[in-house]
Design a protein around this motif. Sequence first.
Motif, PDB file in Angstrom:
ATOM      1  N   GLY A 475       0.855  -1.270  -0.264  1.00 29.53           N
ATOM      2  CA  GLY A 475      -0.153   0.014   0.046  1.00 29.53           C
ATOM      3  C   GLY A 475       0.797   1.312  -0.087  1.00 29.53           C
ATOM      4  O   GLY A 475       0.407   2.537   0.535  1.00 29.53           O
ATOM      5  N   TYR A 541      -0.630   7.856   4.543  1.00 30.95           N
ATOM      6  CA  TYR A 541      -1.832   7.702   3.568  1.00 30.95           C
ATOM      7  C   TYR A 541      -2.381   6.277   3.668  1.00 30.95           C
ATOM      8  O   TYR A 541      -1.382   5.322   4.147  1.00 30.95           O
ATOM      9  CB  TYR A 541      -1.677   8.395   2.069  1.00 30.95           C
ATOM     10  CG  TYR A 541      -0.503   7.374   1.596  1.00 30.95           C
ATOM     11  CD1 TYR A 541      -0.623   6.435   0.688  1.00 30.95           C
ATOM     12  CD2 TYR A 541       0.616   8.154   1.611  1.00 30.95           C
ATOM     13  CE1 TYR A 541       0.369   5.763   0.340  1.00 30.95           C
ATOM     14  CE2 TYR A 541       1.854   7.503   0.811  1.00 30.95           C
ATOM     15  CZ  TYR A 541       1.594   6.580   0.188  1.00 30.95           C
ATOM     16  OH  TYR A 541       2.665   5.745  -0.431  1.00 30.95           O
ATOM     17  N   LYS A 542      -3.461   6.015   3.146  1.00 29.45           N
ATOM     18  CA  LYS A 542      -3.934   4.647   3.054  1.00 29.45           C
ATOM     19  C   LYS A 542      -4.626   4.644   1.762  1.00 29.45           C
ATOM     20  O   LYS A 542      -5.569   5.200   1.451  1.00 29.45           O
ATOM     21  CB  LYS A 542      -5.000   4.433   4.175  1.00 29.45           C
ATOM     22  CG  LYS A 542      -4.369   4.358   5.704  1.00 29.45           C
ATOM     23  CD  LYS A 542      -5.390   4.079   6.572  1.00 29.45           C
ATOM     24  CE  LYS A 542      -4.558   4.194   7.963  1.00 29.45           C
ATOM     25  NZ  LYS A 542      -5.746   3.583   9.151  1.00 29.45           N
TER      26      LYS A 542
END
Length: 627
Positions: A475, A541-542
């Motif tokens: 990710g 962030y994701k």
Amino acid sequence: MKKSVSILLVGKSGAGKSEFINSFAAHRDQIQASGEGQTTRTIVEYHFSINEPSPKVTVEYLSEDEFVEKQLAKEPEVPKEKYDESICEQILVTEGFFNYKEFDFVDDANSKKIETLWTGILHTLNKEETALTNDYSKEQLSAVADYLKSQFAEGLTLKIADKKVYKLNDLVELYLKAVYKVCKTAAGSFPKEFDLNTITPELTEQLKYFLKIHDQKSVTGLLKKVVIKDRVSSQFEPMLNLLQVQTVKFIDTYGLDHSEQPDTNGLTDRYQTLFNEYPELDSVFFIRALNTDSPSDLSTAIPAIYDANPSAVPYLVCTKIDENRAIQILANKTEIDLLALNSQYHFKPVSHITGSKNEKDLKRILYKAKIPETLIDSRYDVLVKNIISYCSKNVAEYQENNAYQIKKLFTSIVNKEHLGTANIDTEKLFHHIPTAEAQITELMKEMFVKASKDWDPLKKSTRTLWKNREYLEYGLLGYNGTYYDRWYNRFLTGYAQSFSKMSENQVQKLFNVTPGSNEAIALLEILNKFAYSFIKFTTDYKLNTGENMTDFMKEVVSKNPMFVDGEFMRDTNLQVNEWLTQVYNFEGYFDSVQMNMHILFVDAFLDSFIKECKMHNARVAARSAHI
């Protein structure tokens, strides 16, 4: 408003970089980073402030993974011929960067252990080094890991990742992790922080190990960076106060100071590494000893710097003037003008960039590098106008000249002399940019093309390939190791190769100004810095939820064909290099993001770009008022 100035130092071995920097330090006698030949082998940050309450030196070690990455920058090969380097020599002895024997601070026990560990690995595999292959089983690597762990009482963790194939690099990586453990333990008795107000002679001696090779010993090969915070010297404090400069940051680094420089592409990669970590760098000082040969490497370095960070402005500082006979016999040494004296004495560093032929040669190189014609003349003029003469030693007869030269240099930086003196018509610009959609789209498409990456040439760099795939699957948008492949860096590279390399026709269409005009100079220089306002990425962030992602990130991630249901597709039918090539094919889906990208560009332009133009106009007006 108090200002900060950030400068990258570049110079060959022995040019006097460390001496130049130390002349700004209040505790120059305690910070002994200079010496014979190359001394800088890691990044050293110098922060000199008008008011520094706690002068100190802090050291930061490479992590185990960073150390392995650094040592495997050049992949080892099995020695086949009689005089081939051994694998240990290939990865543990790199001239000017690392030597495992430098960690023998008391006796040779550490280097002997490192050598014994490699011998033990060969014994575990039951092979001579020349019989090593490029392919291994997981069982073989597990046996090596067990052997290495048995050689340490505690603290060595080795895990074998699940992979289809295991290569020589995987074997060497295990060994390097053990080497890291030995070296880190050897340096463990030294402090990680030195208080410059209370530092003792003994600690001053230890500090040398963190700044250079001292008595053939050094910790520098294991360091990520050294951060030095000090008060600015009393000599320069009044001048900096006058210019309203609160802090001066110098970045001194390795890999840019060798006599044998790599090609432009190799240099660009090295500069990109630095500008990625220090985006605030706004100037580059080329440090040259006045008595040295012509700085022919400037012809390679200046285009490479522009490719890595088009907004960084180059300057030439000629050091060690006290060693030059022509300077020594001058009756007046208060304001030594090397450009004026050059017609009589022909100083090589000065002559190399002046005179009609040399000027034309340098400009031709910049032109071939596709630096906008509008900027070639203006950047050259700033470089030549600000050639600096400097004596880094504390010699009384040169101190007045030093103060004069530094004031001249920092005035150019603070006033952003490279932007010129023309006023920008912000009202006209504000109304024109929304109508320049075709030109903006053309440049943005080129940015996406240049940001894309074909991974096929790197298919043998298995560590780099797998690291980037692992990060993406986890990710994270790319991995910065030997190469800078985070998406943020890829798009900054694309911007530098498109918006910062416009033709005169593109300049006219984008800004509605006359190419080559003084207004065009200012606009192009501001546009170079605009990349950081337009291409915005966050770190926390994701990807699966879009949390803490900028609009730019959301656009380039969500429209990527390989990004499905909150993650990147794991296509097992593709080789890793093929999979990465598809993920990094930003050009392939530009049409789907073009409209929203145009909106993001115009919004950022009408906000931050116009503000920068107005600030420039204010500086021009202020200078005019003082004339």
